[in-house]
Write an enzyme that holds these catalytic residues in place. Structure first.
Site, PDB file in Angstrom:
ATOM      1  N   TYR A 100       0.945  -1.283  -0.055  1.00  0.00           N
ATOM      2  CA  TYR A 100       0.007  -0.038   0.034  1.00  0.00           C
ATOM      3  C   TYR A 100       1.171   1.157  -0.352  1.00  0.00           C
ATOM      4  CZ  TYR A 100      -4.222  -2.837   1.056  1.00  0.00           C
ATOM      5  OH  TYR A 100      -5.406  -3.442   0.917  1.00  0.00           O
ATOM      6  N   GLU A 101       0.285   2.232  -0.577  1.00  0.00           N
ATOM      7  CA  GLU A 101       1.235   3.602  -0.773  1.00  0.00           C
ATOM      8  C   GLU A 101       1.540   4.064   0.676  1.00  0.00           C
ATOM      9  OE1 GLU A 101       0.177   8.060  -2.503  1.00  0.00           O
ATOM     10  OE2 GLU A 101      -1.138   6.375  -3.215  1.00  0.00           O
TER      11      GLU A 101
END
Length: 258
Positions: free
Chosen positions: A60-61
């Site tokens: 995830y970012e």
């Protein structure tokens, strides 16, 4: 499965959204390193991890590597992503070390608008300076679209979302086709699969999206009616396998826990 078999399938035990999400989950192979967007992509990726792809690596970012949430995260900042991750690193490191050098296999994105060459708009609807709708924006999606090995997009299909040309290119797909990605020096191959609540599209050699499969009970005419351009259809058009009881149970359990 061929199109002639559609009538034999009972489509009343699942929704179009469930069909789409399960089809998207199936596209992810076990062991794949996947950069996940929040929303439909995250639902599909977590479903894949809890069913056929237990070794799927979710990135995830926010900097979480190998997250294994027991419920669907509300955002990239949801604490469950860090709590269940193999490692948590800085956001710059995610992009500079993992994404940009091509270490991530699949980018999994959503879209507000998507055009015939797989370009994605999540910025504005209408004129940029005087938009009718201002959307959430880019986030890390432009980098994901440019640098992942390939990109999957999951999005509900309508003429509002599937347009001849997006109002703004937030995340580059295949440009105007004809090898434009290569000429611009992008690492990844771009969008290779678009999964909707009606079917699946894949790019031809020129980068234009072609309908390659419909979901059970869906006709080509329905897909074309929900597409804002003259959609090409593959000669060997397939029909996706209907959701299994196990897949439906796993998806519903994830959603109920969230």
């Amino acid at each position: 499965m061929t199109t002639s078999q559609v009538g034999a399938v009972d489509t009343t035990r699942y929704t179009a959204d469930e069909t789409m999400t399960i089809a998207a989950a199936r596209a992810l192979a076990n062991g794949t390193r996947c950069f996940v967007g929040i929303g439909l992509p995250s639902t599909a990726a977590n479903l894949a991890r809890t069913t056929h792809a237990p070794d799927l690596v979710l990135i995830y970012e926010s900097g979480t590597l190998g997250s294994k949430p027991s419920r669907l995260p509300a955002s990239i900042g949801d604490g469950i992503l860090a709590e269940t991750a193999d490692a948590v690193i800085s956001v710059p490191e995610v992009f500079n070390y993992w994404l940009q050098p091509g270490r991530i296999d699949v980018g999994f994105l959503g879209a507000a608008q998507l055009d015939r060459f797989g370009n994605i708009n999540t910025t504005v609807i209408g004129d940029y300076h005087h938009p009718t709708v201002r959307l959430p924006g880019a986030g890390g999606a432009p980098e994901i679209a440019a640098s992942c090995g390939e990109v999957f997009v999951v999005v509900r299909q309508s003429r509002k979302s599937f347009v001849e040309q997006v109002d703004f290119i937030t995340s580059f797909g295949h440009g105007r086709g004809g090898g434009e990605r290569e000429r611009l020096g992008m690492w990844g191959t771009g969008p290779t699969r678009i999964i909707t609540d009606l079917g699946i599209m894949q790019p031809d050699d020129g980068g234009e999206l072609v309908l390659t499969a419909v979901h059970p009970g869906v006709t080509v005419e329905q897909v074309r009616a929900a597409t804002g351009w003259e959609l090409k259809v593959a000669a060997d058009l397939a029909v996706t396998e209907p959701p299994s009881d196990a897949e439906l149970a796993a998806l519903r359990a994830l959603q109920a826990a969230s």
